[in-house]
Write a protein that holds these residues in place. Structure first.
Motif, short mmCIF file in Angstrom:
data_model
loop_
_atom_site.label_atom_id
_atom_site.label_comp_id
_atom_site.label_asym_id
_atom_site.label_seq_id
_atom_site.Cartn_x
_atom_site.Cartn_y
_atom_site.Cartn_z
N PHE A 37 -9.71 5.05 1.47
CA PHE A 37 -9.38 3.67 1.16
C PHE A 37 -8.72 3.52 -0.21
O PHE A 37 -9.07 4.23 -1.15
CB PHE A 37 -10.66 2.81 1.19
N CYS B 16 0.86 -1.18 0.00
CA CYS B 16 0.00 0.00 0.00
C CYS B 16 0.89 1.24 0.00
O CYS B 16 1.94 1.25 0.67
CB CYS B 16 -0.88 -0.03 1.25
N PHE C 221 -8.19 -4.09 2.12
CA PHE C 221 -8.15 -2.67 1.84
C PHE C 221 -7.18 -1.96 2.80
O PHE C 221 -7.21 -2.20 4.00
CB PHE C 221 -9.53 -2.03 2.03
N LYS D 124 -15.56 -2.96 -5.23
CA LYS D 124 -14.68 -1.79 -5.16
C LYS D 124 -14.48 -1.40 -3.70
O LYS D 124 -15.07 -1.97 -2.80
CB LYS D 124 -15.31 -0.62 -5.92
N GLU D 125 -13.63 -0.39 -3.51
CA GLU D 125 -13.35 0.07 -2.15
C GLU D 125 -14.48 0.96 -1.64
O GLU D 125 -15.18 1.59 -2.42
CB GLU D 125 -12.02 0.85 -2.11
N GLN E 175 -20.22 1.93 -1.55
CA GLN E 175 -19.35 0.90 -2.09
C GLN E 175 -20.01 0.33 -3.33
O GLN E 175 -21.13 -0.19 -3.27
CB GLN E 175 -19.08 -0.21 -1.07
N GLY F 70 -7.90 -1.83 -3.06
CA GLY F 70 -7.95 -3.19 -2.54
C GLY F 70 -7.08 -4.17 -3.30
O GLY F 70 -6.74 -3.97 -4.47
#
Lengths: 113, 111
Positions: free
Chosen positions: A104, A23, A91, B42-43, B38, A107
């Motif tokens: 976020f 990340c 995430f 997806k995030e 969301q 992912g």
């Protein structure tokens, strides 16, 4: 607009193998998080990280998991010996000091075979 | 009792409709509240923070009732692009750590 990035987008691994999920948080953020979402279930907190140490972790985050900030930009989640039940979306999130909002990344889909 | 509870839906509404989602939380000491949306696989994306005084962002209005431990989201003039899962999210500690997510409410806007 700055954003959280994550690599890889999809990781397939064999049970018992180690995986590292990467990340890159937003550059001026100081608080970092990992969450996971098993398919069809809600998003669950794993761990939070600040000032180069874990500040909170959930029951899910057992000895098989570890986090690291190896340099000034990356934040990693390692799973030492993957299990079938580790299959999920992972995430990464980050937030700025003084603000509550967490942002976020897209992912990493982890599939353990 | 679940930490954050939402009606899973789905809510099927026509374009232009007004739709409201509700959420309850169990920890009375919770300090920060959010709505995220969301899309499939997806995030979560931050839609808005929820303040005690209530807040509005365009077609979206969020309300917080601390006494009842209740949060709401109102969407006016629904668009096809509003179709998503809406996540009620609570931070138990001010400037603290984890976010606690509800399971989400599915919204489907149809033409």
């Amino acid at each position: 607009e700055p954003e959280v990035t994550q690599t890889p987008s999809h990781q397939v691994t064999q049970m018992g193998q180690e995986v590292i999920l990467r990340c890159v948080p937003i550059s001026n953020h100081l608080y970092f998080y990992w969450y996971r979402q098993i398919l069809g279930q809600k998003v669950e907190f794993l761990v939070s990280f600040y000032n180069n140490e874990i500040s909170e972790k959930s029951e899910i985050f057992d000895d098989q998991f570890s986090v690291e900030r190896p340099d000034g930009s990356n934040f990693t989640l390692k799973i030492r010996s993957t299990k079938l039940e580790d299959s999920a979306m992972y995430f990464c999130a980050s937030r700025s000091s003084g603000y509550n909002e967490q942002f976020f990344g897209p992912g990493t889909r982890l599939t353990v075979l | 009792r679940k930490e954050v509870e939402q009606d899973p839906g789905p809510f099927n509404v026509p374009e232009g409709a007004t739709v409201a989602f509700n959420c309850t939380y169990s920890n009375s000491a919770s300090q920060s509240f959010f709505w995220y949306r969301q899309d499939c696989r997806k995030e979560p994306k931050l839609l808005m923070s929820v303040y005690s005084s209530g807040n509005e962002d365009g077609r979206f209005t969020a309300q917080l009732n601390r006494a009842s431990q209740y949060i709401s989201l109102l969407i006016r003039d629904s668009k096809l692009s509003d179709s998503a899962t809406y996540l009620c999210v609570v931070n138990p500690l001010e400037y603290g750590n984890k976010l606690v997510f509800g399971a989400g409410t599915i919204l489907r806007v149809k033409s």
